[in-house]
Design a protein around this motif. Structure first.
Motif, short mmCIF file in Angstrom:
data_model
loop_
_atom_site.label_atom_id
_atom_site.label_comp_id
_atom_site.label_asym_id
_atom_site.label_seq_id
_atom_site.Cartn_x
_atom_site.Cartn_y
_atom_site.Cartn_z
N PHE A 149 0.82 -1.22 0.00
CA PHE A 149 0.00 0.00 0.00
C PHE A 149 0.85 1.27 0.00
CE2 PHE A 149 -1.92 3.54 2.19
CZ PHE A 149 -3.13 3.70 1.53
N PRO A 150 1.79 1.44 0.94
CA PRO A 150 2.57 2.69 0.92
C PRO A 150 3.42 2.84 -0.33
CG PRO A 150 3.43 1.18 2.58
CD PRO A 150 2.12 0.63 2.13
N ILE A 151 3.89 1.72 -0.90
CA ILE A 151 4.68 1.84 -2.13
C ILE A 151 3.84 2.38 -3.27
CG2 ILE A 151 5.89 0.53 -3.91
CD1 ILE A 151 7.01 -1.25 -1.73
N VAL A 152 2.67 1.78 -3.49
CA VAL A 152 1.84 2.18 -4.63
C VAL A 152 1.24 3.57 -4.42
CG1 VAL A 152 -0.20 1.60 -6.00
CG2 VAL A 152 1.34 -0.21 -5.21
N ILE A 153 0.85 3.90 -3.21
CA ILE A 153 0.16 5.16 -2.95
C ILE A 153 1.13 6.33 -2.78
CG2 ILE A 153 -1.36 6.38 -1.33
CD1 ILE A 153 -2.77 4.31 -3.11
N LEU A 154 2.27 6.09 -2.14
CA LEU A 154 3.15 7.19 -1.77
C LEU A 154 4.36 7.36 -2.68
CD1 LEU A 154 3.14 6.71 2.11
CD2 LEU A 154 1.77 8.31 0.76
N PRO A 156 6.81 7.83 -5.90
CA PRO A 156 6.64 8.43 -7.24
C PRO A 156 6.27 7.36 -8.26
CG PRO A 156 8.63 9.25 -6.18
CD PRO A 156 8.11 8.14 -5.31
N ARG A 157 5.44 7.71 -9.20
CA ARG A 157 4.93 6.71 -10.14
C ARG A 157 6.06 6.04 -10.92
NH1 ARG A 157 -0.13 5.45 -11.72
NH2 ARG A 157 -0.35 4.31 -13.68
N ARG A 158 7.14 6.78 -11.19
CA ARG A 158 8.23 6.20 -11.96
C ARG A 158 8.95 5.10 -11.20
NH1 ARG A 158 10.04 11.07 -10.00
NH2 ARG A 158 12.02 11.03 -8.82
N TRP A 159 8.72 5.02 -9.87
CA TRP A 159 9.34 3.97 -9.07
C TRP A 159 8.54 2.67 -9.04
CZ3 TRP A 159 11.25 6.59 -3.85
CH2 TRP A 159 12.17 7.59 -4.18
N LEU A 160 7.28 2.73 -9.44
CA LEU A 160 6.38 1.59 -9.20
C LEU A 160 6.77 0.38 -10.04
CD1 LEU A 160 2.92 3.38 -8.92
CD2 LEU A 160 4.56 2.80 -7.12
#
Length: 315
Positions: A149-154, A156-160
């Motif tokens: 959850f914190p990865i996807v929500i918080l 930056p999109r380029r990190w996902l």
């Protein structure tokens, strides 16, 4: 096992996914209740579990991507975890309470471990399977929810997408410690399983990112879907030819093939166009899929409870 299903209202309903979920839980039943070493040798239950993980990774990531940026992170967290709790906890708490009440699965002493979703940690440290050992998959799912959850929500999109790819690569590397001498019980920990969840997460990106349209088209090709499934089954059934005597293949390669085949099947079910998979939308199979979480939570406890009340079988 994941409880993701029709309760995930922010997503369309895919009947074939429920059918696939039904097949997955039936595969677990086959392994746990056939008591046949040949059947267990190719671990149909783990095929089912890996399929559940891929499915869960797809659904959870899809939900989070659709909600990303729509509200403050704290509000999204409350909503996300509250929905997870409503979906998962009632059946789980009831199973733990009933097992403790009737005195099975060491639940009176171990309930706190299961309620804290440490079932997989208990197995990995103790190196044994308890009467509630099947709860390890619930723990893996919960640990996934906590960090994803914190990865996807918080983030930056380029990190996902790099995060998804890192999970795909790191889990096989973690499992590679087993043929090098580590305990095989580490296989129940999230670092050993998150490539399956990441495979599902990757699907959620392929249906949204134009740059990944080529991958989406590839996964939807019938030759790729059925080829991945046949390859996975041929290697998984390799005890017949002794291939799985190779520990690297057993612990590293086979799980990767399971995840790949699961990803192809999930994507095909979401598309809903392959006539060869239309049978997955059978209403009975769909119904099994819709109640699969409850079936999974209770299934391993039922024989233990029956053993207490049924007369012994004469030898």
């Amino acid at each position: 096992m994941s409880g993701d299903g029709p309760a995930a209202r922010s997503l369309p309903w895919y009947p074939r996914l429920d059918g696939l979920r039904g097949i997955a839980v039936l595969l677990v039943f086959v392994e746990h209740f056939t008591y046949n070493e040949f059947i267990r040798s190719f671990s149909p239950g783990m095929i089912g579990v890996k399929t559940f993980f891929v499915l869960s990774g797809f659904l959870i990531t899809s939900i989070l991507l659709s909600e990303r940026g729509t509200a403050p992170a704290a509000s999204l967290a409350r909503r996300f975890y509250w929905r997870r709790a409503l979906r998962l906890l009632p059946a789980f708490w009831l199973a733990v309470a009933l097992a403790a009440a009737i005195g099975i699965a060491n639940m009176r002493s171990d309930a706190w471990l299961h309620l804290l979703y440490l079932s997989n940690v208990q197995i990995a440290i103790g190196e044994f399977w308890s009467g509630a050992g099947h709860f390890w998959t619930l723990s893996v799912e919960e640990h996934f929810y906590l960090f994803w959850f914190p990865i996807v929500i918080l983030a930056p999109r380029r990190w996902l997408l790099p995060a998804v790819l890192a999970a795909l690569v790191s889990a096989p590397l973690f499992r590679a410690a087993i043929p090098l001498g580590a305990s095989p019980f580490i296989d129940v920990l999230l670092p050993s399983q998150h490539d399956s969840l990441a495979a599902g997460a990757l699907l959620a990106f392929t249906v949204r990112e134009p740059a990944l349209a080529w991958l989406d088209r590839l996964l939807l090709r019938p030759a790729v879907v059925w080829g991945s499934l046949l390859l996975m089954l041929s290697v998984t059934w390799a005890p017949v030819v002794g291939l799985l005597h190779n520990e690297f293949i057993r612990w590293v390669v086979v799980p990767m093939l399971n995840s790949a085949a699961g990803a192809c099947l999930v994507r095909s079910c979401v598309a809903g166009k392959d006539p060869a998979l239309a049978w997955l939308a059978n209403p009975r199979l769909v119904h099994i899929g819709r109640i699969s979480y409850g079936l999974y939570v209770f299934h391993y406890l039922v024989p233990q409870a029956l053993y207490l009340v049924l007369p012994p079988v004469p030898e």
